[in-house]
Write a protein that holds these residues in place. Sequence first.
Motif, PDB file in Angstrom:
ATOM      1  N   ALA A 156      -2.356 106.624  47.231  1.00 56.86           N
ATOM      2  CA  ALA A 156      -2.386 105.931  48.525  1.00 56.86           C
ATOM      3  C   ALA A 156      -1.034 105.287  48.818  1.00 56.86           C
ATOM      4  O   ALA A 156      -0.549 105.315  49.953  1.00 56.86           O
ATOM      5  CB  ALA A 156      -3.489 104.878  48.542  1.00 56.86           C
ATOM      6  N   SER A 187      -7.553 105.126  51.741  1.00 58.60           N
ATOM      7  CA  SER A 187      -6.470 104.453  52.462  1.00 58.60           C
ATOM      8  C   SER A 187      -7.015 103.594  53.604  1.00 58.60           C
ATOM      9  O   SER A 187      -6.513 102.502  53.864  1.00 58.60           O
ATOM     10  CB  SER A 187      -5.478 105.482  53.018  1.00 58.60           C
ATOM     11  OG  SER A 187      -4.887 106.223  51.970  1.00 58.60           O
ATOM     12  N   TYR A 200      -4.281  97.232  48.165  1.00 59.01           N
ATOM     13  CA  TYR A 200      -4.805  98.296  47.313  1.00 59.01           C
ATOM     14  C   TYR A 200      -5.799  97.705  46.310  1.00 59.01           C
ATOM     15  O   TYR A 200      -5.920  96.487  46.203  1.00 59.01           O
ATOM     16  CB  TYR A 200      -3.667  98.960  46.522  1.00 59.01           C
ATOM     17  CG  TYR A 200      -2.627  99.625  47.378  1.00 59.01           C
ATOM     18  CD1 TYR A 200      -2.864 100.874  47.945  1.00 59.01           C
ATOM     19  CD2 TYR A 200      -1.401  99.016  47.617  1.00 59.01           C
ATOM     20  CE1 TYR A 200      -1.912 101.497  48.723  1.00 59.01           C
ATOM     21  CE2 TYR A 200      -0.436  99.635  48.397  1.00 59.01           C
ATOM     22  CZ  TYR A 200      -0.697 100.873  48.949  1.00 59.01           C
ATOM     23  OH  TYR A 200       0.254 101.484  49.715  1.00 59.01           O
ATOM     24  N   TYR A 209      -1.144  96.349  51.251  1.00 60.66           N
ATOM     25  CA  TYR A 209      -1.079  97.663  51.904  1.00 60.66           C
ATOM     26  C   TYR A 209      -0.123  97.524  53.082  1.00 60.66           C
ATOM     27  O   TYR A 209      -0.331  96.664  53.941  1.00 60.66           O
ATOM     28  CB  TYR A 209      -2.477  98.089  52.372  1.00 60.66           C
ATOM     29  CG  TYR A 209      -2.516  99.521  52.862  1.00 60.66           C
ATOM     30  CD1 TYR A 209      -2.530 100.582  51.964  1.00 60.66           C
ATOM     31  CD2 TYR A 209      -2.517  99.826  54.224  1.00 60.66           C
ATOM     32  CE1 TYR A 209      -2.549 101.903  52.397  1.00 60.66           C
ATOM     33  CE2 TYR A 209      -2.542 101.142  54.666  1.00 60.66           C
ATOM     34  CZ  TYR A 209      -2.550 102.171  53.744  1.00 60.66           C
ATOM     35  OH  TYR A 209      -2.562 103.474  54.175  1.00 60.66           O
TER      36      TYR A 209
END
Length: 172
Positions: A22, A53, A62, A68
């Motif tokens: 990801a 994701s 994450y 993220y």
Amino acid sequence: GFDAGELSEDGPDDWEGLDASAAHIANFLSTEPSDVKVGIGGFSMGAAMALYSATACALGRYGNGNPYPISLRAVVGLSGWLPGSRGLRSKIEVSSEAARRAASLPILLSHGTSDDVVPYKNGEKCAQSLSIAGFRNLTFKTYEGIGHYTVPKEMDEVCNWLTARLGLEGSR
């Protein structure tokens, strides 16, 4: 890559592999200019990655806790499943920001009823898990008699869905 385990939501989740994959995708997408509408989509394992994701985007981090870095505008998962679905709802419910992001992120799922690789019930379960976790902008399309592959009708519907969600009408 990552270990898909039993291709199921009940198998062990390979968090490290999921986070690494990801992050690789997000880092790649983060180089886009700020006015570009960023979406992510995939087929089978790619769908699992796109949906993981989506959950990282909603949570703002994450599985390993790292932030993220990008804001996804649309997510498409074809013939896939959702890694890390267990406990997703409780993680999202504790943050009003996460709940807001989850509720507003458009997600399109589609699955063939005759898929012998990722069974249709995995697609259904994925839609349920996301919905229960607060992803309200969710579309689940069923393709009768279709196996583990895509068909032109499905691709057309993906294009139409993206065009509508991302406001691309005038641009093609």
